[in-house]
Write a protein that holds these residues in place. Sequence first.
Motif: not given
Lengths: 521, 523
Positions: B110, B113-114, B117, B120-129, B131
Amino acid sequence: MLSIAQLKRSVSDALKYLKTQKDVTEAEVFASANENLTVRLNYTSRIPSNGVEEPKSVESYGLGIRVALKGGDGVKTGFGSEPTNLSLEGVKKALEKARRGAVLDPEYVSLPKPTGEQPTLTKYHDPVLMSSKGGKLVQAGWASVNRALEVFQSSEELLGAAKSPDKVKELGLILGGDVVMLKERMAVGSFHFPSVQTDESTLIMSFATAMVEDHDAKGTGWGTSPSLSGFAGDSAAEAARSAIRAIGGQRVASGAYRVVLGPQAVAELLEWILMPGLNLNMFYAGASPFLGKMGKKVASEEVYLYDDGSAAGLAASKAITDEGVPTGRTEMIKDGVLKGALSNYYETQRILHDPKGKEKLGVEPSRVAQGIAPRNGFRTGRGGGRNFDSPPSITPTNLVLEGRRKRSTEELMRMVDDGLYIGRLWYTYPVNGITAADFSGTVVGDSYLIKGGRLAAPIKPNTLRLNDNILRVINSVLGIGHPPRGTVRWASDQVTWAPEVAVEGLRVEEIGEYMEGVYQR
Amino acid sequence: MPSKVSVDVLDKIRPKLRALVTESAKRLTGLQHCDVRMEFKEEKGAMSENGQPKASAEDVAFDFGVRVIAGGKTASPGYYGKILGPSDVKNIETVVWEGIEEAHRRARSSARQKAMARKQFGALAESFYAMGLAPVHISQDTIKPIFRDDPRSVPLDATVKMAVEGCQAAKGEGSSVVYAATSAVTSLIRELYVSSEGADIDYSYAQTEGFCIVIGSGKDGTVEIYDFTGHQRGWEVLTEGHNKGVISLKSFEEFCKELGKNAEELVKAPRLKPTEKEVVVVTDPHFNTLVAHEVVGHPSELDRALKFETAYAGRSWFFRDLKDNMIGKQVASPLVSAYSDPTVEGYGHYPYDHDGTPSRRAYHIRNGVFEEFLNSRQTAAVLGVEPNGSFRATESYLIPLIRMSNTVFAPGNRDPQEIIREVDKGYYVSGHRTPSIAESRENFRITAVKVYEIRNGELGQVYRDGGITSDTRDYFMSIDAVGNDFRMYPIPNCGKGQPMQAKRMSNGGPTMRGIARLTGGGN
């Protein structure tokens, strides 16, 4: 995961042993191996999140034994199970537990016996899903998250709302939900059946909710299939698209409306409000709103409601029940007339021998034997699975609602003309008990005004409460759509094949007006 | 007879688990955290319908669950759970290690894959942190169970007798009672929690519970009433009841009798007519138990607030985002306070949660102002607050979730009889039944067992199928009297999670007075 051959051998050996036990007059052995692979999704564009939140699994295997024991004071029945030990030692432990817990139940008739019918499904599980492991699970989760992000990223509406690509995340985008993969193997045998029967089933369910939170827009997507092939995270993409379409939601005044209920809303009403009263044990207890009404008109003539565990190709089909009886179609309401109820072997036998059976059903139970046949004895729990450590209860499989006349969505909309499309209901419970049939729930997404027979503005989520009565609703059906769609809800063990349904006079109440002033966009 | 395995089997397993997570697991690539929970339960109980025995069983349950966080800059969680049997004891290290390895694989997969992501998704995926877990004091502790009558010593026949006699007691209250069913169960549960940080907690507790449902039928319809009794004590909870402080539980026989009596009374009572306008309502502690549960406890769960539960159990109107929320803001009348406290005696008591965090009281509402969410180490880290030990699973093979413990409205100082006497025209709402709550808990409808008219300060006609409905903030703000008769009740069936976990806890409160609309039969 244990093989079918191992489970079958264990059941066969157990039965041989049980036949040597002098006090055992009847015995049934059920062995199963189950795996539930679930991945929960959590993406939030302005709060730190994992995307794939919980890739997890639960595995279990073991055997369960039901016995009838002869003793000085009569026949006692007991149940015992043993996890992770299918050897003779495990059988002995399970039998000892069954003996220790055996009780004298005067309503006990017998363990399940062959019905004369034969199972119709063979080799219907997906071998790819059956052999899949944790890697596929994580992949499925990220496939879902990525599909939703693709929709969000490419949306002109979101770009227009945000004014720039970098600000789209500030709209408060959310994706939640899950992908569940169920793998089930079982073997069952008893003194009454000529041979040990086996079954293997797989099911993949996916449920997603997306939001554009700053615009109070919410959408849902879902899918079910017995097979992994073709799974590509579509439900997450559908949820994202539905959420975007729901931007611009309006409030609706309290009142009674003509309504088209979408499949999720129909499934919610069927599973939580209607179906509890269509289980045979509720008739026994005197707690069904349909008490004494077998053979009588209880709903609009359009309504055809049935459960069919034997339907080829449907997601929740199984060849046999967890009692070894073939699955099949149980018609509950046909042309608006009450025809049957879902049951397992114990409840069917109990009502057939109940001196008040005629009073409870409204006809002699033997006259509706086909309508109350034991086609739904399953050992569910733990979010799915055929669990060795549970005696069988009553569980739907493929619950199907169809209309006598198969209407298109456009026809239903025209019937309504001016009214509401309610796509999703939530927390819908029988607030005054099953028999009273009153229910309350809230409209949480995927809902629209209907004007002039067409979808118009979206309805803002969480602004309407439904307060109505299910008996009134099923008698106020204007039309039923086609085809029904395989629908799953949170924590559901079954699949409901729910169509759109147009209903007259559904009562809604506007709620939560204070929320308009609580947060600033 | 096959040899009996008991909770004592965990004595030898405990050091083995400790070694697995503090030594072996730490060698796994990229591992940042590993914890293992293991549970052994010895349980017995019986069921009865209409005074006849239907089933009884004495058995053990044995299972474990693993959490791993791994993956460097995109650290992610992975989980694994398995139901065990006594035959697994001899290979327990191998079985648990396989689970740790699988959870680790999932976490790393995971995390990879994070990372992809995010690219791939730039600004939209900045919140993937990446943990992380908020720090807590790492504890080593052993807590023994409290009981007078050891669940393990109760003969199975005694549970059958209890269920049967309870059923008969309920049915014996009148000819209107056409059906009754009961169950009586007693257990001893032992949980181990070990972590790669060195936590090593061994917590045992007793749990005894009874359930009764009664169907009453008359010429004007049918009533269905059910309720639970129970406590974290031994069999004495059902044989004698439990009366200590704010917990007042009858014996099981008396409990069932009362339900039968209520059914007999209510089947003759008229159905309440709903009101168009709001009326004065005085709600009793048992009713407020469900109000505290549904519209204080649930929206105070931080995972809901952080949108984890958007698809399932819903969000919370107390929280929009990290900058925009109700922390520090008025959400109720200044007379209203509410808190969760796992440290006190109750059905929701525990000393440590399943993060290994020592439990403590958390005030959700203090004098009408929203203060603190229930949290876990993961969610506390997101919000930048201290963990308060609210992360629990119902069984160890399932993942812990943020749950209520003993979650209540705090008592006030008014005499409840005086609260009623002050009402010229209103209604007394007694006993909780069924809720339907809006998605972010901003509106509710909750039905009651009985609703009495109040006229000139006195209780009058009793009605059935009644309840109240209101927008939550409006109702909270309307509270103008809070009684001194604080009570806590067991709630054994709070559902959350996927797969669903039905959790035991306590909720409660005193008598309270506010304004709401009445709901009735037929709507």
